[in-house]
Design an enzyme around this catalytic site. Sequence first.
Site, PDB file in Angstrom:
ATOM      1  N   GLY A  80      46.598 -14.460  10.920  1.00  0.00           N
ATOM      2  CA  GLY A  80      45.893 -13.806  12.006  1.00  0.00           C
ATOM      3  C   GLY A  80      46.453 -14.329  13.314  1.00  0.00           C
ATOM      4  N   GLY A 117      47.408 -18.236  13.789  1.00  0.00           N
ATOM      5  CA  GLY A 117      48.571 -18.411  12.934  1.00  0.00           C
ATOM      6  C   GLY A 117      48.293 -18.108  11.479  1.00  0.00           C
ATOM      7  N   LEU A 118      48.324 -19.144  10.619  1.00  0.00           N
ATOM      8  CA  LEU A 118      48.245 -18.902   9.182  1.00  0.00           C
ATOM      9  C   LEU A 118      47.475 -20.025   8.500  1.00  0.00           C
ATOM     10  CD1 LEU A 118      50.490 -20.889   7.483  1.00  0.00           C
ATOM     11  CD2 LEU A 118      52.010 -19.538   8.921  1.00  0.00           C
ATOM     12  N   ALA A 176      46.609 -16.611   4.344  1.00  0.00           N
ATOM     13  CA  ALA A 176      46.122 -15.611   5.291  1.00  0.00           C
ATOM     14  C   ALA A 176      46.850 -15.756   6.622  1.00  0.00           C
ATOM     15  CB  ALA A 176      44.618 -15.766   5.499  1.00  0.00           C
ATOM     16  N   TYR A 199      37.244 -11.004   8.376  1.00  0.00           N
ATOM     17  CA  TYR A 199      36.627 -12.307   8.112  1.00  0.00           C
ATOM     18  C   TYR A 199      37.568 -13.198   7.298  1.00  0.00           C
ATOM     19  CZ  TYR A 199      32.075 -10.865   9.846  1.00  0.00           C
ATOM     20  OH  TYR A 199      31.052 -10.437  10.653  1.00  0.00           O
ATOM     21  N   THR A 200      37.589 -14.480   7.679  1.00  0.00           N
ATOM     22  CA  THR A 200      38.405 -15.471   6.987  1.00  0.00           C
ATOM     23  C   THR A 200      37.590 -16.745   6.829  1.00  0.00           C
ATOM     24  OG1 THR A 200      40.466 -14.587   7.920  1.00  0.00           O
ATOM     25  CG2 THR A 200      40.540 -16.815   7.082  1.00  0.00           C
ATOM     26  N   TYR A 201      37.827 -17.447   5.727  1.00  0.00           N
ATOM     27  CA  TYR A 201      37.215 -18.752   5.507  1.00  0.00           C
ATOM     28  C   TYR A 201      38.212 -19.847   5.837  1.00  0.00           C
ATOM     29  CZ  TYR A 201      35.794 -22.975   3.052  1.00  0.00           C
ATOM     30  OH  TYR A 201      35.485 -24.278   2.759  1.00  0.00           O
ATOM     31  N   GLY A 251      43.707 -11.158  15.463  1.00  0.00           N
ATOM     32  CA  GLY A 251      43.581  -9.933  14.696  1.00  0.00           C
ATOM     33  C   GLY A 251      43.024 -10.212  13.313  1.00  0.00           C
ATOM     34  N   CYS A 296      39.157 -10.839   4.485  1.00  0.00           N
ATOM     35  CA  CYS A 296      40.025  -9.850   5.128  1.00  0.00           C
ATOM     36  C   CYS A 296      39.626  -8.415   4.787  1.00  0.00           C
ATOM     37  CB  CYS A 296      41.482 -10.093   4.772  1.00  0.00           C
ATOM     38  SG  CYS A 296      42.075 -11.718   5.303  1.00  0.00           S
TER      39      CYS A 296
END
Length: 243
Positions: free
Chosen positions: A169, A180-181, A167, A91-93, A88, A198
């Site tokens: 997801g 996870g995180l 973060a 966008y994440t780095y 879920g 995000c």
Amino acid sequence: MLTRTDIETNMLPVAGSPPVRWRISEGLVPYELATEEMEREVAAIASGEADELVWLLEHPPLYTAGTSADAVDLIEPDRFPVFATGRGGEYTYHGPGQRVVYVMLDLKRRRQDVRAYVAALENVIIRTLDKMNVRGERREDRVGVWVRRPEKPLLPGGGMAEDKIAALGIRLRKWVSFHGLSINVDPDLTHFTGIVPCGISAYGVTSLVDLGLPVMIGDVDVLLREAFEEVFGEAVPETGYGG
């Protein structure tokens, strides 16, 4: 209305369950290899052939797109590789200096409640930060963990500046979690400028080192494990894995 702060986050396993395996990988793990390994582990956990697993690693610089990602939030599409992922979020780095924690737990052995599980992961992060005297906070309108930055200019609406330090997801398959995180220990914060993290443009991104804490990822790992065991129960180092 019940908020994440109100949710009971105890996710201890049923009595008699084996301890969670705890794996730490050295070096930078390619994202494709990590997702393939997660798929194998989740299938084995779901079938009862393997114990639950928490996997700590770092990735080379890359962006991931969650199931809610909007293409307009990918500001520099050619800067780093971009991977579509089933978790879920937006966008994440990921990159060096960021501790990524892939959490593969069987919620049938614990509590089949997605909101409680997300709140429990946030709780792990908040407890980890608290052990370093950093106050991490939840926000009902934003996923992740945030820190207040009173030394920065106020937001356009007059509110206090806040930066994201961690973060989340997740994805579930047959009630087994994966993804996870991530916690920013000392990543290159300029790498986040290639996306709207995000999907939230009004706030910044920070790290433990940016906050003035001269910590190493190994230091954070120790505190992460303590916090994880407080929320999810006992974890033991996995033997025979050198990846």
